[in-house]
Design an enzyme around this catalytic site. Structure first.
Site, PDB file in Angstrom:
ATOM      1  CD  GLU A 104      -2.821   0.976   2.282  1.00  0.00           C
ATOM      2  OE1 GLU A 104      -2.628   0.242   3.319  1.00  0.00           O
ATOM      3  OE2 GLU A 104      -3.898   1.852   2.339  1.00  0.00           O
ATOM      4  CG  ASN A 132      -9.376  -1.617   1.732  1.00  0.00           C
ATOM      5  OD1 ASN A 132      -8.781  -2.687   1.752  1.00  0.00           O
ATOM      6  ND2 ASN A 132      -9.281  -0.774   2.366  1.00  0.00           N
ATOM      7  CD  GLU A 133     -10.274  -2.429   6.475  1.00  0.00           C
ATOM      8  OE1 GLU A 133     -10.301  -1.457   6.962  1.00  0.00           O
ATOM      9  OE2 GLU A 133      -9.606  -3.524   6.792  1.00  0.00           O
ATOM     10  CE1 TYR A 158      -3.025  -6.129   8.858  1.00  0.00           C
ATOM     11  CE2 TYR A 158      -5.540  -5.421   8.797  1.00  0.00           C
ATOM     12  CZ  TYR A 158      -4.225  -5.545   8.454  1.00  0.00           C
ATOM     13  OH  TYR A 158      -3.855  -4.872   7.123  1.00  0.00           O
ATOM     14  CD  GLU A 184      -5.975  -4.631   4.387  1.00  0.00           C
ATOM     15  OE1 GLU A 184      -5.888  -4.289   5.658  1.00  0.00           O
ATOM     16  OE2 GLU A 184      -6.413  -3.902   3.408  1.00  0.00           O
ATOM     17  CD  GLN A 191       0.405  -2.410   3.710  1.00  0.00           C
ATOM     18  OE1 GLN A 191       0.966  -1.884   3.232  1.00  0.00           O
ATOM     19  NE2 GLN A 191      -0.927  -1.895   4.247  1.00  0.00           N
TER      20      GLN A 191
HETATM   21  O1  AHR Z   1      -2.790  -2.461   6.239  1.00  0.00           O
HETATM   22  C1  AHR Z   1      -3.172  -1.243   6.943  1.00  0.00           C
HETATM   23  C2  AHR Z   1      -4.615  -0.988   6.846  1.00  0.00           C
HETATM   24  O2  AHR Z   1      -5.342  -1.676   7.620  1.00  0.00           O
HETATM   25  C3  AHR Z   1      -5.397  -0.999   5.452  1.00  0.00           C
HETATM   26  O3  AHR Z   1      -5.026   0.323   4.562  1.00  0.00           O
HETATM   27  C4  AHR Z   1      -6.838  -0.972   5.717  1.00  0.00           C
HETATM   28  O4  AHR Z   1      -7.541  -1.950   4.702  1.00  0.00           O
HETATM   29  C5  AHR Z   1      -6.931  -1.877   7.168  1.00  0.00           C
HETATM   30  O5  AHR Z   1      -7.679  -1.460   7.832  1.00  0.00           O
END
Ligand code: AHR
Length: 524
Positions: free
Chosen positions: A48, A193-194, A273, A328, A377
């Site tokens: 990103e 995205n999200e 995450y 992600e 990432q």
């Molecule tokens: O990876 C960092 C961020 O985490 C991304 O931009 C977003 O999609 C997520 O919340």
């Protein structure tokens, strides 16, 4: 003299100290019972426009003193080629829903701010052509996320035409004039995205309406992608296990069940995450066994999350046409002291290596539905493969796990049975070992075993049926401490070492170090 005495005393103590007894584990593998394909796209990466992920991590510019090819750093490319990155998701993340592709093409780039990540200048010197050059240099494929938040279907449609048209349209000619006459391949397309958060704070119904438009109008014109290698469209999916997320999955999948010729999706994205709680507060280095056990316990929640959303998908798509794409995932810790908090800089330790293996094994066990995943990432951001500091570069423990797992790309899952036992620390109880097996494309059997226990070695007895197993050999990754890291000055603290099994009484016995990840191939 005094230091000599102290040294001798320490050596004597080390010799006298009892080595922790190895815990025995029996692994049974029936190589004649193959399961689902472990898609290479499970090993995807995410780059990103965030902190030093792109600028400095990939792009240094053609005039840089850092060796580069057309502005893309050579050391990073060489390292990434080794791990066979199947796809790179770009340009975001949250950044994608504010990104306007025209800012990043042609001689004159539009300079903007990056309000999502630190409010810094976004020079747009890394745009479509530079991204495509980068993935070409590392031998990967493009996973492009289009702007559903602040963009329009027309803008995204034009971008795809610009990238993929082969006929002499105005956009095709513009691409050629900008240096690339041949159409680009776009393997995967992210439809936002999200969108429930940074992608526009939409309700599921509102997103669905928008997504259908994007799905219809954003076309891939590359002739090489018409019959085979068709571009896969990935819709925004859930970001957790609570009802708002299960409702989201329900809404999209229910609509999919009734979809008509004019729109379609091939995947549903999921973000998860390993963070314990927001804002991320765990340290990425300088922690002890408490944080080791808690983070690894938390990362195993991935399994339940996949099961929960897969069950909803199964209701509306029993043939599993729509993939669940965990695009992600990874650890998210407190920012490294002294770093810009908006740059999401963290160190990467042995704990992250073990976390990676546990997650990939979870994905592999759900390979019939989970057919894509992108660790967050790639470089310098969150759970990165590579860290750079100007001209310096270091490979992280997470990088080495990806290297060890290369044979599992596009392999065929083979079931493994074992009694995992348990590793207990304080309030946390986890399976002591984890294991996964698969047949690689060349027919070879590969086995992965993780010993989570940071104190006890594991003695693994491999019972392989279905083939005549004679020996096993491969690599194992461990380090002195759970928070051992590789640094620019000491880059080889956490690196894989060779390992092989000894044959004993017709069985194959592997001795695994505490807190280790091991990948071996079985020779017949
Ligand atoms: O990876 C960092 C961020 O985490 C991304 O931009 C977003 O999609 C997520 O919340």
């Amino acid at each position: 003299m005094r230091s000599l005495l102290v040294g001798l005393t320490l050596i004597a103590m080390a010799i006298a100290a009892p080595r922790m007894a190895a815990q025995k584990v029996e692994l049974s593998i029936d190589a004649s019972k193959p399961g689902a394909k472990i898609d290479r796209h499970l090993f995807g990466q995410f780059a990103e426009h965030l902190g030093h992920g792109i600028y400095e991590g990939i792009w240094v510019g053609a005039d840089s003193t850092i060796p580069n090819t057309r502005g893309i750093r050579n050391d990073v490319v060489a390292a990434l080629k080794v791990i066979h990155v199947p796809n790179v998701r770009w340009p975001g993340g949250c950044f994608a829903d504010g990104y306007h592709w025209r800012d990043g093409i042609g001689a004159q780039r539009v300079v903007r701010l990056n309000p999502d990540w630190g409010g810094v200048i976004e020079p747009n010197t890394f745009g479509t052509h530079e991204f495509m050059d980068f993935i070409d240099q590392i031998g990967s494929e493009a996973y492009v996320s289009v702007n559903v938040g602040s963009g329009s279907p027309q803008e995204a449609s034009d971008w795809l035409e610009y990238m993929t048209a082969a006929q002499a349209t105005t956009l095709e000619k513009e691409r050629a004039a900008n240096g690339h006459p041949a159409p680009y391949k776009v393997a995967l397309l992210g439809l936002g995205n999200e969108s429930w958060d940074c992608g526009g704070n939409m309700t599921a119904d509102y997103y669905l309406d928008r997504m259908k438009s994007f799905s219809h109008f954003v076309r891939n014109y590359n002739p090489a992608q018409m019959e085979k290698d068709q571009m896969l469209k990935i819709a925004v999916g859930p970001g957790g296990s609570e009802q708002r997320w299960t409702d989201w999955t329900e809404t999209v999948m229910k609509a999919y069940q009734q979809h008509t010729w004019s729109w379609d999706i091939n995947g549903l994205s999921m973000h998860n995450y390993t963070v314990v709680k927001w804002p991320p507060a765990f340290k990425s280095v300088g922690f002890g066994e408490d944080e080791y056990a808690q983070i690894l316990k938390t990362t195993l929640d991935m399994d339940d999350l996949i099961k929960k959303h897969s069950a909803i998908m199964d209701k509306y798509d029993p043939q599993k046409k729509v993939a669940l794409v965990v695009d992600e995932w990874g650890s998210w810790y407190a920012p490294s002291p002294g770093s810009n908090p908006g740059f999401l800089v963290q160190q990467n330790s042995l704990r992250d290596a073990i976390l990676t293996a546990l997650n990939i094994n979870i994905f592999a066990r759900h390979a019939d539905r989970v057919r894509g995943a992108n660790i967050a990432q790639m470089i310098n951001v969150l759970q990165a493969m590579i860290l750079t500091d100007h001209e310096k570069m270091v490979l992280t423990p997470t990088y080495y796990i990806h290297k060890m797992y290369v044979p599992f790309q596009d392999s065929t899952f083979v079931p493994v049975t074992f009694d995992a036992g348990s590793y207990k620390h304080g309030d946390f109880t986890l399976p002591r070992v984890d294991a996964m097996a698969a047949k690689s494309k060349d027919g070879k059997l590969w086995v992965e075993i993780t010993n989570v226990d940071p104190h006890h070695p594991a003695e693994v007895e491999l019972n392989v049926t279905g083939i005549n197993a004679k020996s096993v050999a491969g690599e194992t990754l461990t380090a002195p401490k759970v928070d051992s890291v590789n640094t620019f000055d000491a880059p080889n603290t956490v690196v894989p070492k060779p390992i092989s099994a000894r044959a004993q009484g017709g069985k194959l016995i592997l001795q695994l170090e505490p807190k280790s990840v091991t990948v071996v191939s079985v020779e017949q």
